[in-house]
Structure formats: structure tokens, C-alpha cells
Design a protein around this motif. Structure first.
Motif, short mmCIF file in Angstrom:
data_model
loop_
_atom_site.label_atom_id
_atom_site.label_comp_id
_atom_site.label_asym_id
_atom_site.label_seq_id
_atom_site.Cartn_x
_atom_site.Cartn_y
_atom_site.Cartn_z
N PRO A 6 0.80 -1.23 0.00
CA PRO A 6 0.00 0.00 0.00
C PRO A 6 0.83 1.27 0.00
O PRO A 6 0.42 2.28 -0.56
N MET A 7 2.03 1.25 0.63
CA MET A 7 2.84 2.46 0.66
C MET A 7 3.31 2.84 -0.74
O MET A 7 3.47 4.02 -1.05
N LEU A 8 3.56 1.84 -1.57
CA LEU A 8 3.91 2.13 -2.96
C LEU A 8 2.75 2.83 -3.66
O LEU A 8 2.94 3.80 -4.40
N GLY A 9 1.53 2.33 -3.40
CA GLY A 9 0.36 2.96 -3.98
C GLY A 9 0.20 4.40 -3.52
O GLY A 9 -0.10 5.29 -4.31
N VAL A 10 0.42 4.64 -2.22
CA VAL A 10 0.33 6.01 -1.70
C VAL A 10 1.37 6.90 -2.37
O VAL A 10 1.07 8.03 -2.77
N GLY A 11 2.58 6.39 -2.53
CA GLY A 11 3.62 7.18 -3.19
C GLY A 11 3.27 7.52 -4.62
O GLY A 11 3.52 8.65 -5.09
N MET A 12 2.67 6.58 -5.34
CA MET A 12 2.28 6.82 -6.73
C MET A 12 1.19 7.88 -6.80
O MET A 12 1.21 8.75 -7.69
N VAL A 13 0.23 7.82 -5.87
CA VAL A 13 -0.84 8.82 -5.87
C VAL A 13 -0.28 10.20 -5.53
O VAL A 13 -0.66 11.21 -6.14
N LEU A 14 0.62 10.25 -4.55
CA LEU A 14 1.21 11.54 -4.17
C LEU A 14 2.01 12.13 -5.33
O LEU A 14 1.94 13.34 -5.59
N LEU A 15 2.77 11.30 -6.03
CA LEU A 15 3.53 11.80 -7.18
C LEU A 15 2.59 12.26 -8.28
O LEU A 15 2.81 13.30 -8.90
#
Length: 319
Positions: A6-15
Motif C-alpha cells: 500500500p505504501m507504494l500505492g500512496v507514493g504513486m498517488v502523491l507523485l
């Protein structure tokens, strides 16, 4: 479906949200150089359609993913014209007349409209906090517009922002159905293709449409043609693909909520680059926070297990 990363997903959304936010300012700079909203929408859509078409052909299973039945064509046309042409065009009109952050806030009321559609149009069950979210968002918009004062916001800009929100809500509802039968890349390629076609029709029907001379100009020391490339690649294709990838790791609702960082970043970037005209006063900043809180509450008010449309991963906005 939630992945183990999930942290990868959060990072992708933030970027993705960061790229979209920066792109609002880039788009406003390009319009100040001489482009109008329909022209910039056409340029963005055509560039994105070409780039995504190349990806569709290169990635497995290749061009076959773009096949569409005669029954699908009308829906794809509606989906592309409403969500990928009219929404960004109205957004460009809004930010050309309003601070970028305020223009985005009006557009970000779309999830509220989707929640209301789920409740009254489709008669789905919702949690009582929907009404609290709606009330908080309306109070926030009142603060943004400073309804107790002289209502200094440009009326056409406000109307364009709300118009974009309505069409964006319609796009969300359509997404809930079309995403079931097509993969994200093919759907987005079709949508940008239809948007580019609509832009060409509008341009052909316009008497004395503006020329492309601004492409040769230089603003803030950067060629306008390079800024336009940024709008297509960094402001459109890249964030769309990032959010699509994030859906493999996060539920759509979480993607929508994390993505609400975009208006905050957009307002900050616009203020830093474009100057005092983009600054928000204390009442407007407080109102913006209330709008985002209200939208978040409303977005989580729908009962899980229903088929009510949710904020989809692919945001056609922010150019």
C-alpha cells in the motif's frame, strides 16, 4: 482490492497529485502566452492520444486492446467528449479567471455530486455522515467565495468550475460502467482520441481560431513549446499511468482521498510561481480545508458492498 504494497500505492498517488498540481500552473502560464482554453485542451488531448496509442501498440496484447464494438462507440464518444474534453476545457477557463487553487476546489466537489446521485438517483444506502460532509463542503465553499463580502470571484470562472464538477461527476458515473469491460489503457486512449476529435471539430467551427504562434514564445525563460510538452507528458500521461498503477495497491476510495493533496499543492505552486494574484486569504484557506474534509467524509459515507460509483482512479482533470 488491496495489495501487500500500500505504501507504494500512496507514493504513486502523491507523485501523480504533485504532477497534476504543477501542471495547473504550467497550463495557466501557457494560456497567458496566448493559448485559449479550447486550443490548449486540443493540444493536450492530441498529444496524450498519440502517446497512449504508442503505448497501447507496444505493450501486450498490442493494438487488439483498442478494438471496440459498434455498441461501445457511442459510450466511448460520450465518455471522451464529456470527461476528457469538456471537463479540462472548463477547468482551463476556471483557472484563467480564478486562482488555480480555487478553480480546483470548485471542481473537487464532483465526488459530492456522485454521492448524491448514488443516494437519490440510484437509491443506494448511505451513512448519515454524507449530510455532514455536504454541509461542511458547502460551508467551505461559502468561505472560499467570501459570501459575506463583495463576492469578488469572477462569475464566469466560478460557473466554469462548477460546470467542470458536474461533468466530472458524470464521468465518474460512466467510469463505474465502462471500466468493467475495458482495460484502463485502452479506455484512456479512446477517451483522449475522442477529446482530440472534439477539439478539432470545435476549432473547425470557430471563425478565425487563434493560431499556434505562441509555441515560439518564451516565458519565464522557458520556450512555450517545451511547456506544452510538459503538459502532455508530465501533466497528463505520467499522472494517469501512476494513478492506474496505484489502483493495484490501494482501493479506489483511498486513491481519491490521498489525491486530495492536489488542490493544496496546486495553490502553493501557483502562488510561488505566478505571484500574489494566486494567494488565498485566511478565510479562503480555511474554506479550502473544509471543502476537502467534507468531500472526504462524503466519499466514505457510501455503504460498502453496493454498486454505487466511486471516485475512479483516472482523473481527467487538471491540465
Amino acid at each position: 482490492m488491496t495489495s501487500t504494497r500500500p505504501m507504494l500505492g500512496v507514493g504513486m498517488v502523491l507523485l501523480s497529485g504533485t504532477l497534476f498540481a504543477i501542471n495547473g500552473t504550467v497550463s495557466k502560464v501557457v494560456m497567458r502566452a496566448g493559448f485559449d482554453a479550447p486550443q490548449l485542451t486540443l493540444l493536450r488531448a492530441a498529444g496524450a492520444a498519440i502517446g497512449l496509442l504508442a503505448l497501447s501498440v507496444l505493450l501486450k496484447p498490442g493494438a487488439v486492446r483498442l478494438r471496440a464494438t459498434p455498441r461501445e462507440i457511442p459510450l466511448l464518444i460520450l465518455y471522451g467528449v464529456a470527461g476528457f474534453f469538456l471537463v479540462p476545457m472548463l477547468y482551463f477557463v476556471a483557472i484563467s479567471r480564478l486562482p488555480v487553487g480555487i478553480g480546483l476546489l470548485f471542481e473537487y466537489t464532483a465526488p459530492l455530486m456522485v454521492a448524491l446521485w448514488a443516494r437519490f438517483g440510484q437509491r443506494h444506502r448511505v451513512r448519515p455522515r454524507l449530510w455532514a460532509g455536504l454541509a461542511i463542503s458547502l460551508a467551505g465553499l461559502a468561505c472560499v467565495a467570501e459570501v459575506w463580502g463583495e463576492l469578488r470571484l469572477d462569475p464566469l470562472g466560478v460557473a466554469a468550475g462548477f460546470g467542470a464538477a458536474v461533468l466530472l461527476a458524470a464521468y465518474y458515473v460512466l467510469s463505474a460502467h465502462t471500466l468493467k469491460t475495458r482495460d484502463t489503457l485502452s479506455l484512456t486512449t479512446w477517451a483522449f482520441g475522442m477529446s482530440a476529435a472534439a477539439g478539432l471539430v470545435v476549432r473547425a467551427a470557430t471563425s478565425n481560431p487563434p493560431g499556434w504562434e505562441p509555441l515560439t514564445a518564451v516565458v519565464h525563460g522557458v520556450p512555450v513549446w517545451l511547456l506544452c510538452c510538459s503538459i502532455v507528458v508530465l501533466g497528463t500521461i505520467a499522472p494517469y499511468l501512476l494513478v492506474a498503477g496505484a489502483l493495484r495497491h490501494l482501493p479506489a476510495t483511498s486513491v481519491g482521498i490521498v489525491g486530495m493533496i492536489e488542490p493544496v499543492l496546486a495553490a502553493a505552486v501557483a502562488w510561488r510561481v505566478l505571484g500574489a494574484g494566486e494567494a488565498l486569504n485566511a478565510a479562503q484557506l480555511s474554506g479550502g480545508v473544509l471543502v476537502l474534509i467534507g468531500v472526504t467524509i462524503a466519499e466514505t459515507a457510501r455503504v460498502s458492498g453496493t454498486s454505487a460509483p466511486r471516485t475512479p482512479a483516472l482523473q481527467p482533470v487538471p491540465g
